[in-house]
Design a protein around this motif. Sequence first.
Motif, short mmCIF file in Angstrom:
data_model
loop_
_atom_site.label_atom_id
_atom_site.label_comp_id
_atom_site.label_asym_id
_atom_site.label_seq_id
_atom_site.Cartn_x
_atom_site.Cartn_y
_atom_site.Cartn_z
N THR A 16 0.84 -1.19 0.00
CA THR A 16 0.00 0.00 0.00
C THR A 16 0.88 1.25 0.00
O THR A 16 1.77 1.38 0.85
N PRO A 17 0.66 2.15 -0.94
CA PRO A 17 1.45 3.38 -0.92
C PRO A 17 0.96 4.35 0.14
O PRO A 17 -0.25 4.45 0.40
N SER A 18 1.90 5.04 0.77
CA SER A 18 1.56 6.12 1.69
C SER A 18 1.61 7.42 0.90
O SER A 18 2.63 7.74 0.27
N CYS A 145 -4.49 22.57 -9.99
CA CYS A 145 -3.61 21.42 -10.15
C CYS A 145 -3.74 20.52 -8.93
O CYS A 145 -3.34 20.91 -7.83
N ASP A 146 -4.34 19.35 -9.12
CA ASP A 146 -4.43 18.36 -8.05
C ASP A 146 -3.19 17.48 -8.08
O ASP A 146 -2.76 17.02 -9.15
N ILE A 147 -2.63 17.23 -6.91
CA ILE A 147 -1.35 16.51 -6.81
C ILE A 147 -1.47 15.43 -5.74
O ILE A 147 -2.05 15.65 -4.68
N LEU A 148 -0.93 14.27 -6.04
CA LEU A 148 -0.82 13.19 -5.07
C LEU A 148 0.64 12.76 -5.04
O LEU A 148 1.17 12.25 -6.04
N VAL A 149 1.30 13.02 -3.92
CA VAL A 149 2.72 12.67 -3.75
C VAL A 149 2.83 11.31 -3.07
O VAL A 149 2.19 11.08 -2.03
N ILE A 150 3.60 10.42 -3.67
CA ILE A 150 3.80 9.09 -3.09
C ILE A 150 5.03 9.17 -2.18
O ILE A 150 6.16 9.40 -2.62
N TYR A 153 6.19 3.10 0.38
CA TYR A 153 5.32 1.94 0.25
C TYR A 153 5.46 1.07 1.50
O TYR A 153 6.54 0.94 2.07
N ARG A 154 4.36 0.50 1.91
CA ARG A 154 4.42 -0.37 3.09
C ARG A 154 3.66 -1.66 2.79
O ARG A 154 2.69 -1.67 2.03
N ALA A 155 4.12 -2.73 3.43
CA ALA A 155 3.47 -4.03 3.27
C ALA A 155 2.59 -4.31 4.48
O ALA A 155 2.98 -4.05 5.62
N GLU A 156 1.40 -4.82 4.23
CA GLU A 156 0.46 -5.13 5.30
C GLU A 156 -0.06 -6.55 5.14
O GLU A 156 -0.33 -6.99 4.02
#
Length: 354
Positions: A16-18, A145-150, A153-156
């Motif tokens: 899952t990306p944070s 401008c909509d922005i989503l910064v990654i 990543y984490r494993a669950e």
Amino acid sequence: MPAAAGKPSRSASAITPSTVRGYHLLKIDGYSLTKGVPTGDKIKSGSFTLGGHRWHIGYYPNGLQPQYADYISLNLHLDSNVTAAVKAQHKFSFADEVMNLPPSLVSTTVHTYSSLLGWGPISFMKRADLEKSEHLKDDSFTNRCDILVIMDYRAEDLPEDTPAFVTVAPSDLHQHLADLLKTEKGADVVFEVGGHTFAAHRCVLAARSPVFSAELFGGMKEGDTAGVVRIDEMEAQVFKALLCFAYTDSLPVTEKEDEDVMCQHLLVAADRYNMERLKTICEERLCKYINGGSVTTILTLAEQHHCEGLKKACLSFLGSPANLRALLDSDGFDHLSRSCPSVIKNLIAMSALV
């Protein structure tokens, strides 16, 4: 005899990306004055911070490259040197298209940004199309401008699947109540409306309307157990639709050509019985029927029944000089002056700008 093979073990996990999400509004004020900027040259927005990084938007009034000289180009850039690449998604749109709702970024590409590399639509819109559009007002437009910064990543771990032994059916409460209204089973009150009678249930109506509650159970109690409650100044079909909504939270199907008239009458009935959800549904539907022939009636209705959203929709329609002039020259304006003098100030102020 060999032992039977056991059930294989199972485990599952998800990556899952944070992320951090936000948007920046860039208003181009004095658009015509930016048209002289050479192709390939940009005007920088103010800097803003998102996801721990400084960003800015590059506005290219005459395109980023010669082959796009007839277009407006936009780019999202990192505003400072970074030691590592930043992965992000972005989407440019006109602010008046998305208002306060974030546009979907699901289908947009994840780009890698560095201090030298920006990304954005090189052919965002042709200048000729922008100049003919409603986005350009008073020589300005606003871009979002909509922005989503990654961030990482984490494993669950995922729980093991549980077999579905039971399937829960969707709620059918509304259908049961509709059947109760239709069959009149257990009805304990009768209404007479426009020469027609309707049997109903006091408790249902009291739960749905404080006015019905006061009339049927309170100090304003009307009729006895076997009595008839008479409803004046309402058509039978309107009251029938009101009952349908009270029992099912939905309206009966109406012929398309009759929907606007029914919504006008239902709005009045909803206001009379303090049924706010029904009132706003009627408001929302009536917004679609505002035109030169109906605006006087609908605006009067909105003013008399305190429908601010519907009133704003009417005034927005009259924001067009042609629509306003047509109203001022019509008999409808005289009717509006007599029935709703309070809105005349708005119209006079608007007419001064025509």
